[in-house]
Design a protein around this motif. Structure first.
Motif, PDB file in Angstrom:
ATOM      1  N   ASN A   1      48.247 -20.720 -32.461  1.00 28.02           N
ATOM      2  CA  ASN A   1      47.485 -19.170 -33.103  1.00 28.02           C
ATOM      3  C   ASN A   1      46.339 -18.727 -32.288  1.00 28.02           C
TER       4      ASN A   1
ATOM      5  N   VAL B   1      51.835 -21.136 -35.809  1.00 29.97           N
ATOM      6  CA  VAL B   1      50.459 -21.140 -36.451  1.00 29.97           C
ATOM      7  C   VAL B   1      50.576 -22.374 -36.994  1.00 29.97           C
TER       8      VAL B   1
ATOM      9  N   ALA C   1      44.803 -22.156 -40.404  1.00 28.70           N
ATOM     10  CA  ALA C   1      44.718 -21.106 -40.238  1.00 28.70           C
ATOM     11  C   ALA C   1      44.416 -20.891 -42.038  1.00 28.70           C
TER      12      ALA C   1
END
Ligand SMILES: [Zn+2]
Ligand SMILES: [Zn+2]
Length: 235
Positions: A44, A69, A132
């Motif tokens: 991230n 991610v 996220a």
């Protein structure tokens, strides 16, 4: 030409990455292992990519600027971009989607970013181990919108993978899928299956590197080789 490639590696910026994993040390290790195409994909964040890019250039290694991610579903996806600038832009976007939960270095590990000579430039305050605020499908759209590569990570792991979090691999235009055990994944999935070291320590680098045939050292050539299946995994 046939090149040795290892796309998925973590530096000292990842909370779970060893502090010995400075971009400089990683690139030297890759050189020693004969890896000529090296990826960096921290959790991230892309803040160690500038140093990584400089170190790769100094050692004659082609850098793949990436990020791993964690989506809202807690699926890990590695994403790679043609230029450092695009990757940095994307990294800032992903960091902005992380919840405001501070990192606890003692509990989770340090999140330091450094320059090409291993000087510490700073520490990321938000915990990079969080998800996220973006879905798996939204992430694919964003990455492809920037002409990046979207590669679901370690799809056969029992945690943080499409199989563990979604229960199946959605039928989407992946650029490849990454598996720890490639032969079983090839039987199960129709996509181009690759593997990578997912190294968090210098000793772990190169343990699952593979061979790719490219016409030149460029992101476009690597993308084309992935698309056409012009690579070989020795497992
Ligand atoms: Zn992962
Ligand atoms: Zn990883």
């Amino acid at each position: 030409m046939i090149c040795t490639i290892d796309l998925h590696n973590h530096s000292c910026l990842s909370p779970c990455g060893s502090l010995e994993m400075s971009p400089s040390a990683m690139v030297k290790r890759a050189k020693h292992l004969g890896i000529s195409l090296l990826g960096l994909s921290d959790h991230n964040s892309t803040r160690n990519l500038p140093a990584f890019d400089v170190c790769c250039t100094n050692q004659g290694i082609f850098p793949l600027c990436g990020i791993e991610v964690t989506t809202r579903e807690e699926v890990h996806v590695t994403c790679y971009f043609e230029t450092l600038k695009t990757a940095q832009h994307f990294g800032r976007f992903i960091e902005s989607l992380l919840p405001d939960i501070p990192n606890s270095p003692d509990l989770l590990g340090d999140q330091v970013y450094v320059d090409s000579r291993e000087h510490i430039l700073g520490e990321v305050e938000k915990s990079l181990g969080q998800a996220a605020d973006i879905t798996f499908e939204q992430l694919l759209e964003e990455v492809h919108g920037l002409n990046g590569l979207f590669i679901p990570a370690h799809i056969d792991r029992p945690y943080f993978s499409v199989s563990s979090q979604l229960g199946f691999l959605p039928d989407l235009p992946y650029d490849a899928v990454e598996s720890i055990r490639v032969p079983s994944a090839i039987d199960t999935y129709q996509n181009n299956v690759i593997t990578n070291s997912d190294a968090h320590y210098l000793d772990g680098m190169g343990r699952r590197s593979w061979q790719i045939e490219i016409s030149e050292y460029s992101f476009t050539a690597i993308s084309a080789a992935l698309e056409s299946g012009n690579f070989r995994i020795s497992q």
